[in-house]
Write a protein that holds these residues in place. Structure first.
Motif, short mmCIF file in Angstrom:
data_model
loop_
_atom_site.label_atom_id
_atom_site.label_comp_id
_atom_site.label_asym_id
_atom_site.label_seq_id
_atom_site.Cartn_x
_atom_site.Cartn_y
_atom_site.Cartn_z
N TRP A 1 0.68 -0.95 -0.04
CA TRP A 1 -0.02 0.05 0.05
C TRP A 1 0.86 1.10 -0.13
O TRP A 1 0.71 2.41 -0.85
N ALA B 1 1.41 3.87 -2.96
CA ALA B 1 1.09 5.38 -2.89
C ALA B 1 2.12 6.21 -3.04
O ALA B 1 2.19 7.14 -3.78
N ILE C 1 2.58 6.41 -6.67
CA ILE C 1 1.54 7.44 -7.16
C ILE C 1 2.11 9.02 -7.10
O ILE C 1 1.95 9.64 -8.06
N PHE D 1 -7.97 -0.04 -22.15
CA PHE D 1 -7.89 0.57 -20.77
C PHE D 1 -9.18 -0.31 -20.02
O PHE D 1 -10.21 -0.41 -20.65
N PRO E 1 -11.31 -0.57 -16.52
CA PRO E 1 -11.54 0.18 -15.16
C PRO E 1 -10.89 -0.96 -14.03
O PRO E 1 -11.34 -2.00 -14.19
N VAL E 2 -10.60 -0.37 -12.89
CA VAL E 2 -10.08 -1.44 -11.72
C VAL E 2 -11.00 -2.35 -11.44
O VAL E 2 -10.81 -3.49 -11.28
N PRO E 3 -12.31 -2.14 -11.19
CA PRO E 3 -13.41 -3.02 -10.58
C PRO E 3 -13.57 -4.13 -11.68
O PRO E 3 -13.88 -5.40 -11.32
N LYS F 1 -7.69 -8.18 -9.54
CA LYS F 1 -8.04 -8.76 -8.22
C LYS F 1 -7.91 -10.42 -8.80
O LYS F 1 -8.52 -10.90 -9.62
N ARG G 1 -19.41 -11.43 -12.02
CA ARG G 1 -18.95 -10.46 -13.36
C ARG G 1 -18.04 -11.45 -14.10
O ARG G 1 -17.17 -12.17 -13.42
N MET H 1 -14.83 2.97 -13.64
CA MET H 1 -14.07 4.47 -13.86
C MET H 1 -14.16 5.09 -12.67
O MET H 1 -13.35 5.79 -11.70
N LEU I 1 -15.55 4.30 -9.56
CA LEU I 1 -15.02 3.63 -8.40
C LEU I 1 -13.63 3.69 -8.33
O LEU I 1 -12.82 3.71 -7.33
N SER I 2 -12.90 3.40 -9.58
CA SER I 2 -11.55 3.44 -9.56
C SER I 2 -10.92 4.73 -9.02
O SER I 2 -9.98 4.74 -8.26
N ARG J 1 -8.65 4.99 -5.52
CA ARG J 1 -7.52 5.67 -5.46
C ARG J 1 -7.41 6.93 -4.73
O ARG J 1 -6.44 7.05 -3.78
N TRP K 1 -7.21 5.29 -1.08
CA TRP K 1 -5.84 5.00 -0.94
C TRP K 1 -4.98 6.05 -0.49
O TRP K 1 -4.03 5.93 0.21
N PRO L 1 -19.08 -4.36 -4.28
CA PRO L 1 -18.92 -4.92 -5.48
C PRO L 1 -19.46 -6.53 -5.64
O PRO L 1 -19.58 -7.21 -4.38
#
Lengths: 334, 334
Positions: free
Chosen positions: A11, A15, A18, A57, A59-61, A182, A252, B1, B3-4, B8, B11, B205
Motif C-alpha cells: 500500500w 502510494a 503514485i 483500458f 477500469p479497476v473493478p 483482483k 462478473r 471508472m 469507482l477506480s 484511488r 488509498w 462489489p
C-alpha cells in the motif's frame, strides 16, 4: 498479522509510486520468465489494460483474474495432491475403522492398490470424500489439512506440497495484483482444502477462492455455533461448472483466465469470447502447458490427470497464450 | 471508472494519514447518528479493533463485516422490494402469456389480489420466480432489474427504491471501510438482484454480495458463451442458510454482523458467540430496529415482513447493539 504488514507495505509503496514515480512498479517484471513472445504478450496486455489513454483500458473493478490451481499454480502429478491427502487420511483413520480392512474402496487404499481404488469410480471417490472431507466443521477440517501440509512429502520430489508451486506463476499473480487486478482461484479442487493455504502461499484470501463445494449445515453444538461440512456435493467446479462458480461467487466476467487443462476450457471460453460486436474489452486466456519432463512433468493430450487436448486445439483460434514451461520459464519451483 | 477514482482517492488519503496524521480519518464519523450510547459503542469497537497496541486489535484480513440488506440497508415494507419487482415483471409480461388470466398465482397478481398471491404459498412464489428470475442469462436479468430500478416507485413514498436506503447505514459502511473492514452483504434477497445496484448504491462489489442463489448452467448459444439462470434454488440465504452462505462465499468468520430480523439470528450467533475460552477476538453484533413510524415504519415482533422477536430477546444476553432508528438516527433516507 503477517499479511497485514505485507498489505500495508504494498500500500505504502504503491502510494509513494503514485506520488513520485508511477513507472517504478513496471521495472523488471516476471524475473523467472524468459524474454520470449509469451512474456512480451503478458506485459503488453497489462500495460495496455492499465493505461488510461489506451483504447484497451480496463477500469479497476473490472480487472478480475480467475486462475485454476492444480497444474496451473502447483503440480498435479502423479495424482491431484488433494487425493494424496484423502488417501493419507484414510490410513491415519484406519485404527478407528477396523471394518475398512474388508470394505472397498478403503481396503485397496490401505493395501496401496491405487488401480483398484481408481476402478471403484465416482462411487468409491464419494465414499472416500465422505470419510475424509465431511461430518466436521470447516475449522476442524482446516486444522487437519494444515497438519497434513506441514508434514506430508511429495512421492517423487520429497518436497512439501506447498513447495511445488510454480515460481513464475507466483510472480505473475503478484504482477497482476500490482496493477490492481483482483485474483481469484477457480479450481476443481475442494474450496475448503485450497483455502487452508491459498492466502499464505498465493496471497489469495479465502473469499477469493472458488472450488468444488460440498453441502453444509448450521448447527448449535453445546451452545457453540458451527457450520458442518456434509458429504453431498453442491458444486463441481470443473469444466462447465467453472463459469457457474464464477457467476455465483464473483458475479462478473473475468478479463483474464488461466488454466492448464480441458477442465479450464469453459472458463477460457466464458472469459475471452466476445458476447457481441460491441464487446471490445480486451481479454486474455492463458494455458500453462507441461512440457518439461526434466524439471517437472511433460504431459497433455493423453494424460489421465490434467488432460489438455480440446483447449490446446482451440487456443490458436481464440488467441489464447500457451505457456511452454520448458522454454518460457527459467525456474519451476521457488 | 468512477469507482477506480474513488478507490484511488481513499488509498491516497489513507497513505497520507499513515505518513502524517493517523487520527484524521476518525474526525466526526457517522454524522447522521446522534451522539447516543449506540454510536459510542460502534466508534469504540472500531477504535479498539484498529489500534495495534490494543488487546482487541484485529488484523486487516480478519476484518470481515456481513450485513443483511432488506430492512437493514434499505426498507422492506410493505413487502420486500424484490417481490414488487417480480409482480411488476408479471404485469409487464402479461401480453405474452394470455394463459395467466386463468392460472394462479398469475391471475391474482394481475388482478392485484396480493392476499390470494400470498395464499398460493411457496409453490406460488416458486412459479413467479421461475417466470421472472430464470431461463435467461445473468446479464439479461441484470438489464431487466436495472431498467426496473430506474423507473419503479415505492407505493408509499413515491421514491425510487434505491433512494430508500438508510443514510446512517451508508455512513456506517463507509466508516468501516475507511478502517480497512471488508463489507459483504449477506441477505435472503436474490444474489443476482442485489448485485445490480449494490456497487453503485452501497459501494459493495458483486463479488462481496451473498444472497439466495438459483441453480445455473453454462451453455454456448450460437457460439457465444452464457451462464443461464435456472428456476431451482441452490441456497436460501436466510436464517440457518446465512452461516452456510458465509462459509461458502467468504470462508472465514466475520467480526461484525448487522441485521434487523430473526432471519439474521444465526448470522449474529455465528459471528459473535465465542467458540472456546481461548476465542477472545472482539466481535460486534448489530440489530437495526424499526421504531420510527413517522419517518419510516415501526414493526418488530408481530410483523409478517422482517419479524424481530427471538433475536431481540437474545440481544441483551449476547451483547448485541440494538439500533433505535427513531432515537439513534437524525435522518433516515439520503
Amino acid at each position: 498479522m503477517k499479511l497485514s504488514i505485507r498489505f500495508r507495505a504494498v500500500w505504502l509503496v504503491s502510494a509513494l509510486c503514485i506520488l513520485c514515480a508511477p513507472q517504478a512498479l513496471a521495472d523488471a517484471p516476471l524475473p523467472s520468465w524468459k524474454d520470449t513472445a509469451t512474456k512480451k504478450a503478458i506485459v503488453e496486455f497489462v500495460a495496455s489494460a492499465t493505461n488510461p489513454d489506451s483504447d484497451s483500458f480496463i477500469p479497476v473493478p473490472e480487472r478480475i483474474v480467475t486462475t485454476d490451481n492444480d497444474g496451473t499454480l502447483w503440480a498435479e502429478q502423479p495424482v491431484y495432491f488433494q487425493f494424496m491427502f484423502a488417501l493419507d487420511r484414510i490410513k491415519a483413520m484406519e485404527q478407528d475403522h477396523p471394518e475398512w480392512k474388508e470394505t472397498e474402496p478403503f481396503k485397496s487404499v490401505l493395501s496401496g492398490d491405487l488401480k483398484k481404488v481408481a476402478a471403484s469410480g465416482m462411487e468409491g471417490v464419494a465414499k472416500i470424500v465422505a470419510e475424509t472431507h465431511a461430518n466436521m466443521t470447516q475449522e476442524e477440517f482446516a486444522a487437519i489439512v494444515g497438519d497434513w501440509l506441514a508434514t506430508a512429502k511429495h512421492p517423487h520430489t520429497g518436497k512439501a506440497y506447498t513447495d511445488m508451486v510454480y515460481q513464475p506463476m507466483l510472480e505473475l499473480l503478484d504482477y497482476l495484483r500490482e496493477h490492481d487486478f483482483k485474483v481469484f482461484i477457480v479450481s476443481g479442487g475442494g474450496i475448503d482444502f485450497m483455502r487452508v493455504f491459498a492466502e499464505e502461499v498465493y496471497g489469495v484470501p479465502p473469499e477469493q477462492v472458488v472450488g468444488s463445494t460440498g453441502e453444509a449445515s448450521f448447527a448449535m453444538r453445546d451452545g457453540v455455533p458451527a457450520v458442518i461440512k456434509e458429504p453431498e456435493l453442491n458444486l463441481v467446479d470443473d469444466k462447465a461448472g467453472k463459469p457457474v462458480g464464477i457467476s455465483r461467487h464473483i458475479g462478473r466476467r473475468p478479463v483474464v483466465a488461466i488454466g492448464n487443462s480441458d477442465g479450464d476450457l469453459q472458463m477460457l471460453q466464458y472469459t475471452t469470447i466476445p458476447r457481441s460486436e460491441a464487446d471490445t474489452t480486451p481479454r486474455l486466456g492463458i494455458i500453462v502447458r507441461h512440457t518439461d519432463a526434466e524439471r517437472e512433468y511433460a504431459y497433455d493430450r493423453e494424460s489421465h490427470i490434467g488432460q489438455l487436448k480440446v483447449a490446446l486445439d482451440e487456443a490458436p483460434r481464440r488467441g489464447w497464450l500457451v505457456v511452454d514451461m520448458k522454454n518460457d520459464w527459467t525456474q519451476i519451483y521457488p
